[in-house]
Design a protein around this motif. Sequence first.
Motif, PDB file in Angstrom:
ATOM      1  N   GLU A   1       0.831  -1.206   0.000  1.00 13.11           N
ATOM      2  CA  GLU A   1       0.000   0.000   0.000  1.00 13.11           C
ATOM      3  C   GLU A   1       0.867   1.258   0.000  1.00 13.11           C
ATOM      4  OE1 GLU A   1      -3.007   2.421  -0.321  1.00 13.11           O
ATOM      5  OE2 GLU A   1      -3.242   0.246  -0.409  1.00 13.11           O
ATOM      6  N   ILE A   2       1.955   1.228   0.815  1.00 13.90           N
ATOM      7  CA  ILE A   2       2.879   2.372   0.873  1.00 13.90           C
ATOM      8  C   ILE A   2       3.508   2.601  -0.501  1.00 13.90           C
ATOM      9  CG2 ILE A   2       5.100   3.149   1.820  1.00 13.90           C
ATOM     10  CD1 ILE A   2       4.239   1.658   4.449  1.00 13.90           C
ATOM     11  N   LEU A   3       3.953   1.489  -1.130  1.00 14.53           N
ATOM     12  CA  LEU A   3       4.583   1.595  -2.445  1.00 14.53           C
ATOM     13  C   LEU A   3       3.589   2.146  -3.475  1.00 14.53           C
ATOM     14  CD1 LEU A   3       7.078   0.929  -4.269  1.00 14.53           C
ATOM     15  CD2 LEU A   3       5.943  -1.210  -4.784  1.00 14.53           C
ATOM     16  N   LEU A   4       2.372   1.600  -3.443  1.00 10.39           N
ATOM     17  CA  LEU A   4       1.363   2.041  -4.402  1.00 10.39           C
ATOM     18  C   LEU A   4       1.029   3.520  -4.232  1.00 10.39           C
ATOM     19  CD1 LEU A   4      -1.014  -1.066  -4.312  1.00 10.39           C
ATOM     20  CD2 LEU A   4       0.261  -0.255  -6.292  1.00 10.39           C
ATOM     21  N   THR A   5       0.926   3.948  -2.974  1.00 14.90           N
ATOM     22  CA  THR A   5       0.627   5.360  -2.699  1.00 14.90           C
ATOM     23  C   THR A   5       1.743   6.256  -3.238  1.00 14.90           C
ATOM     24  OG1 THR A   5      -0.529   4.691  -0.698  1.00 14.90           O
ATOM     25  CG2 THR A   5       0.047   7.013  -0.879  1.00 14.90           C
ATOM     26  N   ASP A   6       2.984   5.821  -2.992  1.00 12.85           N
ATOM     27  CA  ASP A   6       4.142   6.591  -3.465  1.00 12.85           C
ATOM     28  C   ASP A   6       4.137   6.683  -4.993  1.00 12.85           C
ATOM     29  OD1 ASP A   6       6.738   7.873  -3.386  1.00 12.85           O
ATOM     30  OD2 ASP A   6       7.558   5.960  -4.050  1.00 12.85           O
ATOM     31  N   ILE A   7       3.884   5.528  -5.613  1.00 13.60           N
ATOM     32  CA  ILE A   7       3.894   5.502  -7.074  1.00 13.60           C
ATOM     33  C   ILE A   7       2.745   6.338  -7.637  1.00 13.60           C
ATOM     34  CG2 ILE A   7       3.518   3.990  -9.080  1.00 13.60           C
ATOM     35  CD1 ILE A   7       5.158   1.860  -7.572  1.00 13.60           C
ATOM     36  N   GLU A   8       1.586   6.228  -6.984  1.00  9.41           N
ATOM     37  CA  GLU A   8       0.422   6.998  -7.432  1.00  9.41           C
ATOM     38  C   GLU A   8       0.708   8.495  -7.442  1.00  9.41           C
ATOM     39  OE1 GLU A   8      -4.026   5.167  -6.679  1.00  9.41           O
ATOM     40  OE2 GLU A   8      -2.816   5.777  -4.982  1.00  9.41           O
ATOM     41  N   SER A   9       1.367   8.949  -6.353  1.00 10.86           N
ATOM     42  CA  SER A   9       1.647  10.391  -6.241  1.00 10.86           C
ATOM     43  C   SER A   9       2.638  10.846  -7.310  1.00 10.86           C
ATOM     44  CB  SER A   9       2.183  10.733  -4.852  1.00 10.86           C
ATOM     45  OG  SER A   9       3.451  10.137  -4.665  1.00 10.86           O
ATOM     46  N   ARG A  10       3.568   9.971  -7.679  1.00 10.47           N
ATOM     47  CA  ARG A  10       4.574  10.336  -8.672  1.00 10.47           C
ATOM     48  C   ARG A  10       4.106  10.065 -10.102  1.00 10.47           C
ATOM     49  NH1 ARG A  10       9.761   7.240  -6.538  1.00 10.47           N
ATOM     50  NH2 ARG A  10      10.831   8.369  -8.185  1.00 10.47           N
ATOM     51  N   LEU A  11       3.052   9.242 -10.198  1.00 10.47           N
ATOM     52  CA  LEU A  11       2.571   8.847 -11.511  1.00 10.47           C
ATOM     53  C   LEU A  11       1.848   9.977 -12.227  1.00 10.47           C
ATOM     54  CD1 LEU A  11       2.431   6.361 -13.337  1.00 10.47           C
ATOM     55  CD2 LEU A  11       0.277   5.753 -12.254  1.00 10.47           C
ATOM     56  N   LYS A  12       1.253  10.868 -11.450  1.00 16.03           N
ATOM     57  CA  LYS A  12       0.489  11.960 -12.049  1.00 16.03           C
ATOM     58  C   LYS A  12       1.433  12.846 -12.862  1.00 16.03           C
ATOM     59  CE  LYS A  12      -2.726  11.796  -8.209  1.00 16.03           C
ATOM     60  NZ  LYS A  12      -2.937  12.254  -6.836  1.00 16.03           N
ATOM     61  N   GLN A  13       1.318  12.715 -14.165  1.00 19.61           N
ATOM     62  CA  GLN A  13       2.204  13.492 -15.034  1.00 19.61           C
ATOM     63  C   GLN A  13       1.809  14.963 -15.007  1.00 19.61           C
ATOM     64  OE1 GLN A  13       1.477  11.667 -18.790  1.00 19.61           O
ATOM     65  NE2 GLN A  13       3.280  10.353 -18.686  1.00 19.61           N
ATOM     66  N   SER A  14       2.784  15.819 -14.763  1.00 20.13           N
ATOM     67  CA  SER A  14       2.524  17.239 -14.961  1.00 20.13           C
ATOM     68  C   SER A  14       3.410  17.666 -16.125  1.00 20.13           C
ATOM     69  CB  SER A  14       2.841  18.038 -13.701  1.00 20.13           C
ATOM     70  OG  SER A  14       4.220  18.080 -13.487  1.00 20.13           O
ATOM     71  N   THR A  15       2.826  18.406 -17.031  1.00 21.91           N
ATOM     72  CA  THR A  15       3.576  18.805 -18.226  1.00 21.91           C
ATOM     73  C   THR A  15       3.610  20.319 -18.345  1.00 21.91           C
ATOM     74  OG1 THR A  15       1.623  18.733 -19.634  1.00 21.91           O
ATOM     75  CG2 THR A  15       2.903  16.703 -19.436  1.00 21.91           C
ATOM     76  N   GLU A  16       4.630  20.767 -19.048  1.00 18.79           N
ATOM     77  CA  GLU A  16       4.777  22.214 -19.259  1.00 18.79           C
ATOM     78  C   GLU A  16       5.347  22.428 -20.656  1.00 18.79           C
ATOM     79  OE1 GLU A  16       7.793  25.504 -17.519  1.00 18.79           O
ATOM     80  OE2 GLU A  16       6.878  24.218 -15.991  1.00 18.79           O
ATOM     81  N   GLU A  17       4.752  23.346 -21.397  1.00 16.89           N
ATOM     82  CA  GLU A  17       5.297  23.632 -22.729  1.00 16.89           C
ATOM     83  C   GLU A  17       5.452  25.131 -22.939  1.00 16.89           C
ATOM     84  OE1 GLU A  17       2.384  23.309 -26.234  1.00 16.89           O
ATOM     85  OE2 GLU A  17       1.685  21.790 -24.799  1.00 16.89           O
ATOM     86  N   LYS A  18       6.415  25.467 -23.780  1.00 24.28           N
ATOM     87  CA  LYS A  18       6.697  26.880 -24.010  1.00 24.28           C
ATOM     88  C   LYS A  18       7.152  27.046 -25.457  1.00 24.28           C
ATOM     89  CE  LYS A  18      10.204  30.301 -22.710  1.00 24.28           C
ATOM     90  NZ  LYS A  18      11.453  30.491 -21.963  1.00 24.28           N
ATOM     91  N   GLU A  19       6.562  28.001 -26.147  1.00 25.04           N
ATOM     92  CA  GLU A  19       6.962  28.239 -27.530  1.00 25.04           C
ATOM     93  C   GLU A  19       8.323  28.939 -27.555  1.00 25.04           C
ATOM     94  OE1 GLU A  19       5.642  30.929 -31.334  1.00 25.04           O
ATOM     95  OE2 GLU A  19       4.010  30.120 -30.081  1.00 25.04           O
TER      96      GLU A  19
END
Length: 965
Positions: free
Chosen positions: A938-956
């Motif tokens: 459960e600890i591993l899954l929670t950790d992975i879940e939090s890091r799994l959320k991809q945040s992206t950033e783009e700039k022209e």
Amino acid sequence: MSFTPYHAKYFSFDLTRQLPANDLGKFTASLQDAQVDLNPHQIDAALFAFQSPLSKGAILADEVGLGKTIEAGIILSQQWAERKRKLLIIAPANLRKQWNQEMMDKFYLPSVILESKSFNEEIKKGNLNPFNQNENIVICSFQFAKSKAPYLEQTKWDLVIVDEAHRLRNVYKPSNKTSNAIKEALFPYKKVLLTATPLQNSILELYGLVSIIDDYVFGDLKSFKSQYGRMVDDGYFQELKNRIQPICHRTLRRQVLEYINYTERIAIREEFEPNPDEYRLYDLVSEYLQRPKLYALPNSQRQLMTLILRKLLASSSYAIYGTLDALVKKLEGIVLKHNNVNLIEELDFDYETTDELAEEWDEDEENDFEEDTYSEEDIENMLEEIADLKEFRQLAKSIRKNSKADHLLNALSKGFTELEKLGANKKALIFTESRRTQEFLHNILEAQGYKGKVVLFNGTNTDTKSKEIYKKWLQENKGTDKVTGSPTADKRAALVEYFKNEGTIMIATEAAAEGINLQFCSLIVNFDLPWNPQRIEQRIGRCHRYGQKHDVVVINFINIKNAADVRVYELLDEKFQLFTGVFGASDEVLGAIGNGMDFEKRIAQIYQECRTPDEIKSAFDTLQEELKSQIDERIQTVKTTLLENFDEEVREKLKYNLSETRKHLSRFEDNLWKVTQYYLKDYANFTTDYSFTLTANPFPKELIHAGPYMILKSDDNKRKSDIEIPEDTNIYRIGHKLAQKILTECKNGDTSSREITFDYTNTNTKIAFLEKYIGQSGWLQVKSFSIKSFEDEDYLLLAWFTDDGEIIESEMGTRLFSLNAEVGAEVSPDDDITGTFSEAIHKEKTAIIGLNAERNRDFFDTEIDKLDQWADDMKISLEKEIKDLDAEIKLRKSEAKKTLKLELKVQAQREIKDMEKKRNEKRQNLFEAQDEIDNRKEILLTDIESRLKQSTEEKELFTIKWNLI
């Protein structure tokens, strides 16, 4: 037609972007930034350590001589570039300075050595956790790491490197306090362990090392023993190999011989006999050191000081004289009640590794304290001891003829003759363990034809000649990157440079065995021979190292009248094979002793306890037998099966890696050069060989040297180590302050939408794909795109199409920037063009996000598989215990039925009841263990879940209207 601001911005972003863990180009910037040669196995090892962002680390177990320090340096360099600055190196005490120097010389990485003195100074300055360093890699010894474990634990390390990690291999034994303290303190942090011998005497050592990296690769010790303890079935071998493969990487020397050439070692013995006075002095001092009670040596440090005194006694009468004088003064101070002689400081002046030895010996020394008060009988005994010491001191002072030193000129003559045959430089590196002996030898050689050709090298380098050399060096290198601003480092560099260019002989104490490269010298003279094989290997390694062009001659002085000295040499030569062959001491041999200090202690014990030649012979015979049994043939088979891959498979992979990395590196260097030429066109004079000199400082607020500058550009035929660097030249690299400033300025440069005409016809570059677009025009847009999930990744998204609406493959768009171009009028894309860009960029982005998600899925599956195996291991252990108890209960019940006496029956039933209770507890433990396993998941899954959320950033970055002519 030329390079434009658009080229500069594109390349600047490309040069500084962060690549995924599995990309062969990931370390290109680190390799360009470092002064190291491109060796494919080192790239392979560094990539292995980074292969998964969920991994807790790796064991890099390449055979000795393949450059594990370089592998670690590449990894640390990458972390540094990513602004991950909480970095720690734990190494044997005698290798700390070497790490410090290698990181600076090869990777331009600043570091600080923490030991008691520097640690306490940091606390006085207000840094309550001296391990907390923002702009320095921290280096400390194993013993120091153990003693400061609470501080280590509280520092949020990005990465920890452990050198000679086999010292921790017995961590599975609770009695091994150092290993367990370090393991617990560093438990949450990513670690890379470096060792040529991950498995030496027992399969359990491998379990121990793996557990330091990750406690969830295997279950507990009991389950590991039950599954792999006997290793009788090949199936078990393969299963275990599969389990350690993601964490342990090993390359063999035979797999990389086509990339690395090694030279041989040639040994010469220089035998001598002491004269009668020297012999008498040796006997008197030796007998003194064997006395049961000595007032001059405190009980808490007696073993250590006895060892040092024996070394100084063997060095020269000049060396032991100073120490005897210190002992007399110490005892006189006690008798006269004004004791102010610090014996450790006195010894450290002459025998410079006293502090390191003290730290290494600390664990085994008894913590006795010296008496503060002495009885009349004690004072009387002290006066007798003083009288004896004065006699020894006077004898040492009276000896004017030194038999050992008399043989030095003869030894040098033999060595130089050998060098002449080899075609090597006429240069000799003489090692002594005493600074007083160093001065004595300097005076002899200066008087015997080497005047002005002898340079001293020690821990302080404060003699008159060294100061003059340093002063001259500072003047000659003023305004270059060679001057670091650290007087200690700069003075060492000045002395090495003087030895290389003007000197014939360097007389060095142990300080020269640490952290300097003397591969231009091929003759080493061990005037004093250490007993620690690892220290000898370190000495020879100053010259016999990667890049050495000639065989290396090693001359060793041997007192043939001293039976113990002769046997020590035989062990070092025949058993450890330190002085002959291609590689020196083998992994198996150095690994067998674990810690060279342990071997040194055994030798010291023999000198201390044995009085007759027969006793000496017997003691050394026993030691030799013990060493022989250390290397078990069965373990060698296990090691080969578990840790080594098929040669052909490895060779093919390395060949591909080398080819691809060369392409990445060459393109990287070319692009850095182009951006630099573009930005400095009004500030520098450029030559065609990747060199330039500044005519003006483009950044007046920054202290930047005028130059000259040079990119160390390697190719298939030339390695960085082969490039001749002119004396006053600065190495230009991506991490250099000037390059960093240029890239930042180019990234922020004005690139508004304009028409750009690319000139294919008048550019040397020929790209068949582009030829069909000559005479056409269209639009092109470049965006930077970053993903943050398990790791940070940067991409350049490129969309380009023709006026006819043909969307062209984005990868080919990068080729346009290899052409010269001219900037034209401003343009403004209409809505249709903007829509086409959005569609093309979205497609690019979707593909990248998909690949990222796929990689993350693989990382996740690997972690879950590992956790499932760990869970199975834990259950195996508990289920076996329950099964064993069930069998025992059944047997006891059967025996109880046969018992006729009622008393015995009752007693037997009581015992059975206790065993049933114990079994039930074990069953309960099994259920609890399963709950614990679920919690861990459960600890591993929670950790992975939090890091799994991809945040992206783009700039022209820019949009242009292109024409191709």
